[in-house]
Design a protein around this motif. Structure first.
Motif, short mmCIF file in Angstrom:
data_model
loop_
_atom_site.label_atom_id
_atom_site.label_comp_id
_atom_site.label_asym_id
_atom_site.label_seq_id
_atom_site.Cartn_x
_atom_site.Cartn_y
_atom_site.Cartn_z
N UNK A 197 0.82 -1.22 0.00
CA UNK A 197 0.00 0.00 0.00
C UNK A 197 0.85 1.27 0.00
N UNK A 198 1.94 1.24 0.70
CA UNK A 198 2.84 2.40 0.80
C UNK A 198 4.22 2.00 0.30
N UNK A 199 4.42 2.04 -1.02
CA UNK A 199 5.68 1.54 -1.58
C UNK A 199 6.92 2.25 -1.04
N UNK A 200 6.86 3.56 -0.86
CA UNK A 200 8.05 4.26 -0.37
C UNK A 200 8.38 3.86 1.06
N UNK A 201 7.37 3.71 1.89
CA UNK A 201 7.62 3.28 3.27
C UNK A 201 8.19 1.86 3.27
N UNK A 202 7.67 1.01 2.41
CA UNK A 202 8.14 -0.37 2.33
C UNK A 202 9.59 -0.42 1.85
N UNK A 203 9.88 0.32 0.79
CA UNK A 203 11.25 0.38 0.26
C UNK A 203 12.20 1.02 1.28
#
Length: 172
Positions: free
Chosen positions: A59-65
């Motif tokens: 859902x939150x790609x930047x947070x995941x990355x």
């Protein structure tokens, strides 16, 4: 008709295109080195590729990355600290017993593995183990240092040794 693998590949490509620049910039600011930042950004995406994570559910790609990259960054800094300490120790040795660059790389890799193993131990267990193994302190002296009983130090050491044995069994 697109296969599941092709869909995953397209989603990964889109994730890479949309966020690689941002991730690379963030890592460059953290490291102050564009080459190392590019390496760690690539490692972040490789780590994501090797996970069984369904890319479509992120859902939150930047947070995941960011979470993946932060772990890699911490490992990088840890490695740098271990490498620096090892090289400082080597500098104190006579030139005649200086190991080859290949041997140095193997020792640094082994130190990273030991560090990773020790980081999994509770802090007092880790401290007791290091005081015993690196500083040669007696259990009584460790007990005073850690403000615990000598019997507790024995338990800590048994826990650390068991942990080492279990890890050694897991090695190929």
């Amino acid at each position: 008709m697109a296969t599941e693998g092709m869909v995953r590949q397209r989603l990964m490509h889109r994730l890479y295109v949309d966020h690689q620049g941002w991730l690379n910039g963030w890592l460059r600011r953290q490291l102050g080195c564009s080459q190392k930042a590019a390496d760690l950004a690539q490692d972040t995406f490789v780590r994501l590729l090797t996970k069984d994570q369904d890319v479509a559910t992120i859902r939150e790609p930047r947070a995941y990355l960011h979470t993946i990259a932060r772990g890699l960054l911490i490992n990088h800094w840890r490695r740098k600290q271990l490498e620096q300490a090892y090289l400082e120790g080597l500098a104190l040795q006579p030139q005649a017993i200086m190991p080859s660059p290949e041997s140095q790389a193997l020792v640094i890799e082994t130190l990273m593995q030991v560090d990773a193993m020790l980081s999994r131990l509770p802090s007092k267990v880790r401290r007791a183990f290091l005081l015993s193994q690196l500083h040669g302190m007696t259990y009584a002296a460790i007990a005073v240092q850690l403000e615990v009983s000598e019997r507790m130090v024995k338990k800590y050491m048994a826990q650390a040794m068991l942990h080492c044995l279990l890890l050694a069994e897991d090695e190929p």
